[in-house]
Design a protein around this motif. Structure first.
Motif, mmCIF file in Angstrom:
data_model
loop_
_atom_site.group_PDB
_atom_site.id
_atom_site.type_symbol
_atom_site.label_atom_id
_atom_site.label_comp_id
_atom_site.label_asym_id
_atom_site.label_seq_id
_atom_site.Cartn_x
_atom_site.Cartn_y
_atom_site.Cartn_z
ATOM 1 N N LEU A 64 9.441 3.366 6.565
ATOM 2 C CA LEU A 64 9.293 3.555 5.140
ATOM 3 C C LEU A 64 10.266 2.570 4.707
ATOM 4 C CD1 LEU A 64 8.404 5.079 2.703
ATOM 5 C CD2 LEU A 64 10.145 6.672 2.960
ATOM 6 N N SER B 189 3.574 -1.957 -4.650
ATOM 7 C CA SER B 189 4.016 -0.628 -3.942
ATOM 8 C C SER B 189 2.942 -0.010 -3.849
ATOM 9 C CB SER B 189 4.962 -0.209 -4.688
ATOM 10 O OG SER B 189 6.031 -1.136 -5.348
ATOM 11 N N THR B 190 2.224 0.343 -4.741
ATOM 12 C CA THR B 190 1.018 1.297 -4.535
ATOM 13 C C THR B 190 0.111 1.164 -3.250
ATOM 14 O OG1 THR B 190 0.904 1.056 -6.891
ATOM 15 C CG2 THR B 190 -0.985 2.279 -5.710
ATOM 16 N N CYS C 136 0.093 13.564 11.375
ATOM 17 C CA CYS C 136 0.081 14.693 11.053
ATOM 18 C C CYS C 136 -1.288 15.672 11.014
ATOM 19 C CB CYS C 136 0.491 15.153 9.514
ATOM 20 S SG CYS C 136 2.256 14.724 9.064
ATOM 21 N N TYR C 137 -2.346 14.810 10.848
ATOM 22 C CA TYR C 137 -3.597 15.509 11.012
ATOM 23 C C TYR C 137 -3.946 15.793 12.299
ATOM 24 C CZ TYR C 137 -8.252 16.946 9.605
ATOM 25 O OH TYR C 137 -9.464 17.856 9.516
ATOM 26 N N LEU D 142 0.863 3.417 4.130
ATOM 27 C CA LEU D 142 2.011 4.240 4.776
ATOM 28 C C LEU D 142 1.572 5.736 4.861
ATOM 29 C CD1 LEU D 142 4.347 3.199 6.340
ATOM 30 C CD2 LEU D 142 5.793 3.644 4.462
ATOM 31 N N ALA D 143 1.083 6.111 3.647
ATOM 32 C CA ALA D 143 0.605 7.463 3.521
ATOM 33 C C ALA D 143 -0.492 7.861 4.418
ATOM 34 C CB ALA D 143 0.183 7.770 2.089
ATOM 35 N N TYR E 295 0.815 8.256 8.038
ATOM 36 C CA TYR E 295 1.549 9.553 8.209
ATOM 37 C C TYR E 295 0.358 10.619 8.123
ATOM 38 C CZ TYR E 295 6.407 8.470 7.707
ATOM 39 O OH TYR E 295 7.694 8.057 8.227
ATOM 40 N N PHE E 296 -0.496 10.424 7.260
ATOM 41 C CA PHE E 296 -1.619 11.636 7.296
ATOM 42 C C PHE E 296 -2.094 11.595 8.617
ATOM 43 C CE2 PHE E 296 -6.146 12.717 6.606
ATOM 44 C CZ PHE E 296 -5.781 13.997 5.960
ATOM 45 N N TYR F 250 2.617 1.681 -0.143
ATOM 46 C CA TYR F 250 2.812 3.074 0.024
ATOM 47 C C TYR F 250 1.404 3.715 0.554
ATOM 48 C CZ TYR F 250 7.355 2.309 -1.935
ATOM 49 O OH TYR F 250 8.564 2.052 -2.101
ATOM 50 N N LEU F 251 0.321 3.334 0.006
ATOM 51 C CA LEU F 251 -0.881 4.172 0.338
ATOM 52 C C LEU F 251 -1.337 3.850 1.558
ATOM 53 C CD1 LEU F 251 -3.456 3.641 -2.801
ATOM 54 C CD2 LEU F 251 -2.300 5.750 -2.175
ATOM 55 N N GLU G 179 5.905 -0.199 -11.987
ATOM 56 C CA GLU G 179 5.214 -1.449 -11.795
ATOM 57 C C GLU G 179 3.944 -1.232 -12.426
ATOM 58 O OE1 GLU G 179 4.658 -2.008 -7.662
ATOM 59 O OE2 GLU G 179 6.608 -2.412 -7.386
ATOM 60 N N SER H 123 11.669 10.330 7.701
ATOM 61 C CA SER H 123 11.637 9.300 6.845
ATOM 62 C C SER H 123 12.816 9.398 5.708
ATOM 63 C CB SER H 123 10.183 9.404 5.874
ATOM 64 O OG SER H 123 10.228 10.717 5.248
ATOM 65 N N LYS I 77 7.789 14.329 9.334
ATOM 66 C CA LYS I 77 7.782 13.812 8.050
ATOM 67 C C LYS I 77 9.259 13.501 7.536
ATOM 68 C CE LYS I 77 5.176 17.136 6.639
ATOM 69 N NZ LYS I 77 4.612 18.176 5.754
ATOM 70 N N ASN J 5 0.367 16.654 4.232
ATOM 71 C CA ASN J 5 0.633 15.765 5.284
ATOM 72 C C ASN J 5 1.349 14.317 4.952
ATOM 73 O OD1 ASN J 5 -0.182 17.395 7.091
ATOM 74 N ND2 ASN J 5 -2.414 16.838 7.217
ATOM 75 N N LEU K 291 8.174 9.574 0.465
ATOM 76 C CA LEU K 291 7.205 8.559 0.358
ATOM 77 C C LEU K 291 6.409 8.809 -1.233
ATOM 78 C CD1 LEU K 291 5.699 6.206 1.234
ATOM 79 C CD2 LEU K 291 4.043 7.604 2.475
ATOM 80 N N LYS L 14 9.924 -0.984 2.300
ATOM 81 C CA LYS L 14 10.628 -1.148 1.202
ATOM 82 C C LYS L 14 11.022 -2.299 1.036
ATOM 83 C CE LYS L 14 13.125 1.877 -1.111
ATOM 84 N NZ LYS L 14 12.552 2.301 -2.531
#
Lengths: 363, 397
Positions: free
Chosen positions: A314, A330-331, A345-346, A337-338, A341-342, A334-335, B154, A303, A300, B138, B143, A318
């Motif tokens: 990341l 952005s929301t 990691c999981y 990208l999250a 990553y999730f 970023y979701l 925003e 980043s 993590k 995680n 981020l 941007k």
């Protein structure tokens, strides 16, 4: 031969309050008055949050449209991801050469997935890794077989993230083990050096090491000599992670009983043999869970190279968001990208749980 | 009796050759290691000296007295661009302390709540807590910071259309603005009285312990303290005539006037750090509570302790011993991660130092300052927690 023969016997179902979904609900959600209250309050809150989110994310959303179409809708504009996927994933890799990093990433993933099974941990695999890494490096850098050279400052996006995290984890681990052994050593000079290193690194944020690598390190080198930025950041990540690994491994070493060392001594094993054959296999095994925690952190934390202006996944996201067509989403970006990553990691943490179970030799 | 050894032993060399002597080998090994370190340090040092001379960068910390000539968005102490670098750095350090202190407090509260929720017998609550832990752990903290910052910039409206979920609280892209009681002489007195009650409670509990040891009579210290901590400031407030004037934010022009404004940078940083780290704290709290065996609670019941006493005297002292060491490292993690402020433009110590490095070119001094300050913060936090840990350990006899 006196079998009970009773055709009129009735077989009653278990009472509805003991089995079945209703019983489950009563036992798990409404077993006491405060749990009932808590359940109702939580359900209320969920009813307040989930439907609007669902509407935003799935019903009123667009999945693959132009940015102009997105301006007219209330919901999520997921289109930002598919429309910019090439830049988000590959960044500045030259036009027409995209197949190279994609192939390299597939190769890395294939090797990782192949190496999952312990039955495949053979000599062959030990050869496959270095060869695979050389092929990946060649694919990325080029210069042979008619592939134009791509300098490392053009490596960006997901391949950069994967490279930084892969080497960050793989190189930090042995270094961390060495440092832990150094800290347990009876030689005062070695011990002091290890302790100072570990405590210094653990006391400062990763940012300061990355700053050191990006703005301070060039001053350390003789005139005319430069080391490229990606490599410097890579070294900073390795050095940082190794200190944390060392502390975790020390925990494992301290958990070893004296008897293990004495048994090794009485067999006439020398220090490297004792460590390699007796102590480390046991010590490293018991610290698998915290080690995985550290490795996940390292993954993590790659980043953070955003801050020293390396274009990891990341940063490419941007940059996409700075494109006037796509600002304001952005929301969604970023979701996405999250989620990426999730998933990584999981996958790693569930694999570690499996490995821990397989390696468990206790009773 | 002669001291002479038997001939076959006497003929052997009295000592093993030096390369087989573990002690000498250790010395040689260490000397080599030290030499390598010394050589590398000397090499880097001489390179640096040469480079600095060639680029004519001054060394030393003399530049700290010069005028900073950059503005800082938010500050706990008075600061203007005309102040020195030293003062700018102090502003940054105080901002780091501010966000870490508030962050650590919230992290412990939220983490404990979620950790307890994870163990709840209520399926819904437990599963929600579990997914919070799994998801938040995680996702990289950077981020998350970007995410919250983007939400502020925003998704939140400009001040004129600020969200107003309830009276006195506004959410807009300038941050979070809320009303506070207007400053009144009573507040200071109430604050001091509260502090006095807390200090008094320490002595009260000592006395109560002594009395219980001597006479066996228990004294409700906690209840008395809680009553006094609320009651005494309340009485003072009433004595001053119960001032109720509020400093409520009001829209004037394009911005709010009055109330307290929390900047979007600070809010996003705090949210991101607390949400990320509390997921780890929740796991620690859960493990700590589960580490107390069922037999302990049953034994406490058997000797007739009430639920509150069971928690206070049996469960917590044992759980805390498991919880404190990993909790300390999470506190340090939050402190160190607060340096990510630079990515969203909150003026913490790292961000201020970075600006300073860009202006003066004093990279070595700047990075050294960052490291020293964080080492100081980390070491003082862990010293405090080690002291607390030792104190808790004494419970075990």
């Amino acid at each position: 031969m006196n079998q009970p023969n009773n055709p009129t016997r009735e077989y009653l179902a278990a009472p509805i309050s003991k089995v079945g979904p209703l019983a489950w609900v009563k036992k798990n959600l409404f077993n006491t008055w405060y749990n009932s209250l808590l359940t109702i309050l939580t359900l209320g809150a969920l009813a307040y949050i989930v439907p609007p989110f669902f509407k935003w994310a799935f019903i009123e959303s667009l999945w693959n449209s132009s940015s102009d179409a997105c301006r007219d809708i209330e919901g999520a504009c997921w289109s930002i991801v598919p429309q910019n996927i090439k830049f988000i994933i590959l960044g500045f890799f030259p036009e027409g050469q995209e197949w190279r990093p994609i192939l390299a990433m597939i190769l890395l993933l294939a090797l990782v997935i192949y190496s999952k099974e312990r039955s495949r941990w053979t000599k062959l695999l030990a050869w496959m890794w270095p060869i695979g890494l050389i092929i990946m490096g060649t694919l990325m850098y080029g210069g042979v077989f008619g592939m134009p050279v791509v300098e490392t400052d053009q490596w960006s996006g997901l391949p950069l993230t994967m490279m930084l995290s892969f080497f960050g984890m793989v190189m930090a681990y042995p270094l961390g083990v060495l440092l832990a052994l150094g800290r347990q050593s009876k030689m005062p000079a070695i011990k002091t050096l290890s302790v100072v290193y570990i405590e210094m690194i653990r006391g400062v944020p990763l940012i300061s090491l990355l700053f050191m690598s990006s703005i301070m390190f060039p001053l350390f080198l003789p005139d005319g000599m430069t080391i490229n930025k990606v490599l410097r950041a890579q070294v900073a990540i390795i050095m940082f992670t190794a200190a944390y690994i060392a502390e975790v491994v020390r925990g494992g070493l301290q958990a070893m009983q004296r008897g293990q060392y004495e048994a090794a001594d009485s067999l006439g094993l020398n220090y490297p043999q004792t460590m390699r054959l007796i102590i480390l296999p046991q010590a490293l095994k018991i610290v698998i869970p915290p080690t995985v925690g550290i490795l996940l952190s390292a993954f993590k934390d790659t980043s953070l190279v955003v801050i020293i202006a390396l274009y990891d996944v990341l940063k490419t996201t941007k940059v996409t968001l700075q494109n006037p067509h796509w600002t304001g989403y952005s929301t969604e970006a970023y979701l996405f990208l999250a989620l990426l990553y999730f998933i990584c990691c999981y996958a790693m943490s569930s694999y570690s749980r499996r490995l821990e179970k397989e390696l468990h030799t206790g009773h | 009796m002669s001291n002479k050894l038997p001939p076959d032993i006497a003929q052997m060399p009295s000592k093993p050759p030096f390369w087989r002597d573990a002690e000498k080998r250790a010395i040689a090994f260490q000397v080599v290691a030290l030499l390598v370190v010394a050589f590398v340090s000397y090499y880097l040092y001489s390179n640096t000296q040469a480079n600095l001379e060639r680029q004519s960068i001054a060394t030393g910390f003399g530049f700290l007295d010069k005028e900073a000539s950059f503005e800082i968005g938010e500050s706990l102490i008075e600061y203007s661009a005309a102040d020195t670098y030293l003062r700018a750095l102090l502003v940054g350090a105080l901002n780091t302390v501010k966000v870490s202190f508030i962050g650590i407090t919230l992290m412990i509260i939220l983490g404990t709540l979620i950790g307890v929720a994870r163990l709840s017998s209520n399926w819904l609550i437990s599963k929600l807590a579990a997914s919070y832990i799994e998801v938040m752990q995680n996702i990289p903290v950077l981020l998350q910071l970007f995410f919250w910052y983007a939400i502020f910039y925003e998704s939140f409206p400009p001040p004129r259309q600020a969200l107003n979920p309830f009276d006195g609280l506004f959410l807009c892209n300038r941050g979070v603005i809320f009303g506070v009681p207007e400053t009144h002489a009573a507040h200071a007195v109430m604050g001091w009285a509260f502090l006095a009650v807390l200090i008094g409670s320490v002595f009260l509990s000592r006395w109560a312990h002594k009395r219980q040891d001597l006479t066996g009579k228990a004294f409700p210290t906690l209840r008395i303290t809680a009553l006094a901590a609320i009651g005494v400031p309340l009485l003072i407030w009433l004595a001053y005539g119960a001032p109720t004037a509020m400093d409520v934010p009001a829209l004037s022009g394009f911005n709010f006037r009055g109330g307290v404004t929390v900047s979007p940078e600070f809010s996003a940083l705090l949210l991101g750090l607390v949400i990320y780290t509390s997921a780890f704290v929740a796991e620690i709290v859960r493990a700590g509570i589960q580490s107390v065996g069922k037999g302990q609670i049953e034994a406490a019941m058997a000797i007739g302790l009430k639920p509150g006493q069971r928690l206070h005297l049996v469960v917590l002292p044992q759980a805390l011993r498991v919880i404190i060491p990993p909790l300390t490292s999470q506190m340090l993690n939050l402190l160190k991660n607060s340096s990510l402020a630079i990515a969203i433009g909150y003026a913490d110590f790292v961000a201020v130092t970075n600006t300073m490095i860009n202006q003066t070119g004093q990279a070595i001094e700047g990075v050294a300052l960052i490291m020293l300050v964080f080492l100081f913060f980390s070491l003082s936090t862990s010293l405090f927690m080690n002291w607390y840990n030792k104190k808790m350990k004494l419970v075990e006899r």
